[in-house]
Design an enzyme around this catalytic site. Structure first.
Site, mmCIF file in Angstrom:
data_model
loop_
_atom_site.group_PDB
_atom_site.id
_atom_site.type_symbol
_atom_site.label_atom_id
_atom_site.label_comp_id
_atom_site.label_asym_id
_atom_site.label_seq_id
_atom_site.Cartn_x
_atom_site.Cartn_y
_atom_site.Cartn_z
ATOM 1 N N ALA A 49 -10.226 11.657 2.694
ATOM 2 C CA ALA A 49 -11.663 11.701 2.843
ATOM 3 C C ALA A 49 -12.189 13.033 2.234
ATOM 4 C CB ALA A 49 -12.089 11.741 4.328
ATOM 5 N N GLY A 72 -14.517 5.963 4.846
ATOM 6 C CA GLY A 72 -14.019 7.015 5.424
ATOM 7 C C GLY A 72 -14.182 7.451 7.049
ATOM 8 N N GLU A 125 0.884 -1.054 0.012
ATOM 9 C CA GLU A 125 -0.150 0.332 -0.018
ATOM 10 C C GLU A 125 0.926 1.351 -0.073
ATOM 11 O OE1 GLU A 125 -3.684 0.332 2.383
ATOM 12 O OE2 GLU A 125 -2.746 1.947 3.335
ATOM 13 N N LYS A 134 -21.757 -5.337 3.519
ATOM 14 C CA LYS A 134 -20.805 -5.035 2.280
ATOM 15 C C LYS A 134 -20.601 -6.262 1.417
ATOM 16 C CE LYS A 134 -17.409 -2.926 5.298
ATOM 17 N NZ LYS A 134 -16.272 -1.856 5.493
ATOM 18 N N ALA A 149 -20.169 2.359 3.820
ATOM 19 C CA ALA A 149 -19.217 1.942 2.657
ATOM 20 C C ALA A 149 -20.306 0.908 1.856
ATOM 21 C CB ALA A 149 -18.014 0.950 3.279
HETATM 22 P P1 FAD Z 1 -18.383 1.152 6.938
HETATM 23 O O1 FAD Z 1 -18.356 -0.106 6.364
HETATM 24 O O2 FAD Z 1 -19.288 2.009 6.745
HETATM 25 O O3 FAD Z 1 -18.003 0.720 8.622
HETATM 26 C C1 FAD Z 1 -18.204 2.093 9.458
HETATM 27 C C2 FAD Z 1 -19.033 1.732 10.858
HETATM 28 O O4 FAD Z 1 -20.421 1.383 10.493
HETATM 29 C C3 FAD Z 1 -18.599 0.136 11.246
HETATM 30 O O5 FAD Z 1 -18.627 0.673 12.868
HETATM 31 C C4 FAD Z 1 -19.517 -0.748 10.743
HETATM 32 O O6 FAD Z 1 -19.790 -1.884 11.606
HETATM 33 C C5 FAD Z 1 -20.769 0.190 11.039
HETATM 34 N N1 FAD Z 1 -21.518 -0.386 9.428
HETATM 35 C C6 FAD Z 1 -21.120 -0.673 8.148
HETATM 36 N N2 FAD Z 1 -22.076 -1.084 7.351
HETATM 37 C C7 FAD Z 1 -23.153 -0.844 8.044
HETATM 38 C C8 FAD Z 1 -24.540 -0.588 7.630
HETATM 39 N N3 FAD Z 1 -25.158 -0.916 6.528
HETATM 40 N N4 FAD Z 1 -25.503 -0.216 8.890
HETATM 41 C C9 FAD Z 1 -25.189 -0.097 9.846
HETATM 42 N N5 FAD Z 1 -23.650 0.084 10.308
HETATM 43 C C10 FAD Z 1 -22.751 -0.153 9.482
HETATM 44 N N6 FAD Z 1 -9.677 5.849 5.206
HETATM 45 C C11 FAD Z 1 -9.528 6.906 4.120
HETATM 46 O O7 FAD Z 1 -9.861 7.960 4.463
HETATM 47 N N7 FAD Z 1 -8.743 6.589 2.928
HETATM 48 C C12 FAD Z 1 -8.288 5.308 2.642
HETATM 49 O O8 FAD Z 1 -7.745 5.137 1.798
HETATM 50 C C13 FAD Z 1 -8.393 4.436 3.698
HETATM 51 N N8 FAD Z 1 -7.932 3.148 3.417
HETATM 52 C C14 FAD Z 1 -8.096 2.071 4.236
HETATM 53 C C15 FAD Z 1 -7.653 0.617 3.856
HETATM 54 C C16 FAD Z 1 -8.108 -0.306 4.791
HETATM 55 C C17 FAD Z 1 -7.456 -1.691 4.623
HETATM 56 C C18 FAD Z 1 -8.598 -0.031 6.145
HETATM 57 C C19 FAD Z 1 -8.975 -0.883 7.077
HETATM 58 C C20 FAD Z 1 -9.023 1.102 6.328
HETATM 59 C C21 FAD Z 1 -8.943 2.325 5.465
HETATM 60 N N9 FAD Z 1 -9.414 3.733 5.767
HETATM 61 C C22 FAD Z 1 -9.184 4.692 4.837
HETATM 62 C C23 FAD Z 1 -10.148 4.008 7.047
HETATM 63 C C24 FAD Z 1 -11.573 3.657 6.891
HETATM 64 O O9 FAD Z 1 -12.104 4.805 5.832
HETATM 65 C C25 FAD Z 1 -12.240 4.121 8.253
HETATM 66 O O10 FAD Z 1 -11.914 2.935 9.311
HETATM 67 C C26 FAD Z 1 -13.781 4.391 8.299
HETATM 68 O O11 FAD Z 1 -13.919 4.657 9.794
HETATM 69 C C27 FAD Z 1 -14.526 3.199 8.239
HETATM 70 O O12 FAD Z 1 -14.713 2.971 6.782
HETATM 71 P P2 FAD Z 1 -15.375 1.596 6.245
HETATM 72 O O13 FAD Z 1 -15.187 1.565 4.765
HETATM 73 O O14 FAD Z 1 -14.833 0.472 7.036
HETATM 74 O O15 FAD Z 1 -16.712 2.052 6.741
#
Ligand code: FAD
Length: 290
Positions: free
Chosen positions: A51, A108, A17, A163, A123
């Protein structure tokens, strides 16, 4: 090349990465880092994204450098927090026009102002839209110790299933420093019926100053063994670097020995460190990397 084909090949994969420079900053140094990383022949290179679209252009530019100039498969991160459907659609079109076929779809972090995008809540909303309207291999993030906003790991795995139902084809884990945490997580995923490939995120800690920030960002817990290494070598940068590389190397050997075939190295834009780890594992990777 769609990454899912590599991740499900049954061979060991090693990906790296990188993060792009902030918007408006020059790209030359980042492109040099891409070239050096590509020389390590990773299975693919992922490029992070800020973000709210803060580094989107540079993410596309650097992902394109990975793919076009270096001939390596690129995985571009796409973040929906603070963005709109129009902006995301434009970003995806641009990625396609650069020949990029793989995205890691992320929500994000919620900004401190609490001002979030109305177009996407999670997401899973972004993933559903990409799967419905575009032809990308889609990855998503997962958290072996639970996402900080989740009340429980079980709750977090429910979010993860949403997801996957929405179209995520593989998962990349948040960094972890204790492999038992990952093994426990994998067991829970299996029990929850999640069977997409999971790529294990390894962060080499080679500088004691990294630690506080890393824990704050990732919520990862550090084992006592790791604390002892830092305690002993924190004031000796060369020793700390060597110990951090050895720790990450050992973590990866243990993962592969236990059947975790997909390894993702958070390189922090340090190809020399990723290179040392890959070199340490040359016989293990050479025999099985795709
Ligand atoms: P989500 O999947 O939306 O999850 C966020 C929270 O909501 C979690 O607590 C989950 O349990 C809950 N949730 C998920 N879906 C639902 C639903 N449908 N209903 C109710 N609750 C739900 N950040 C950046 O800004 N840029 C990057 O390039 C970046 N790269 C990353 C790469 C990796 C491998 C990882 C692990 C993280 C990365 N992050 C990045 C950080 C990430 O954006 C944050 O951790 C963010 O807070 C959550 O993103 P997510 O896509 O997991 O969100």
């Amino acid at each position: 090349m769609k990454i899912i084909d590599r991740l499900s090949s049954g061979k060991v994969t090693v990906s790296c990465e990188l993060f792009p420079p902030k918007a408006g900053k020059p790209l030359e140094d980042a492109k040099r880092i891409v070239r050096e990383t590509a020389k390590l022949s990773p299975s693919y290179i992922s490029v992070t994204c800020g973000a709210g679209g803060t580094t989107n252009d540079n993410t596309i530019e650097i992902a394109s450098e990975v793919q076009r100039a270096c001939g390596c498969t690129a995985l571009a991160h796409v973040v929906c927090m603070g963005s709109t459907k129009e902006k995301i659609a434009a970003q995806l079109r641009q990625l396609k026009s650069h020949g990029i076929e793989n995205v890691l779809a992320l929500r994000g972090d919620v900004p401190l102002t609490g001002d979030t995008s109305r177009d996407y809540e999670h997401a899973s909303d972004l993933i559903e839209e990409i799967a419905r309207n575009h032809d990308f291999c889609i990855g998503a993030a997962c958290y072996p110790e639970g996402h900080p906003e989740s009340p429980s790991l079980r709750n977090d795995i429910d979010g993860l299933k949403r997801k996957i139902d929405a179209g995520a084809q593989f998962l990349t884990t948040q960094m972890f420093f204790d492999n038992n945490i990952l093994y426990n997580f994998m067991f829970r995923l299996l029990r929850a019926g999640v069977n997409v490939p999971v790529t294990a995120g390894i962060m080499p800690i080679t500088d004691a100053r990294q630690i506080e920030r890393t824990i704050k960002l990732s919520n990862a817990s550090l084992p006592q063994r790791f604390y002892m290494i830092v305690d002993r070598f924190r004031d000796r940068p060369a020793s700390m670097k060597q110990a951090g590389i050895a720790y990450a190397t050992e973590q990866i050997i243990d993962l592969i020995a236990n059947g975790i075939d997909n390894i993702h190295i958070y390189t922090m834009n340090k190809p020399d460190i990723a290179g040392s780890i890959i070199h340490n594992l040359s016989e293990i990777f050479d025999n099985s990397v795709s």
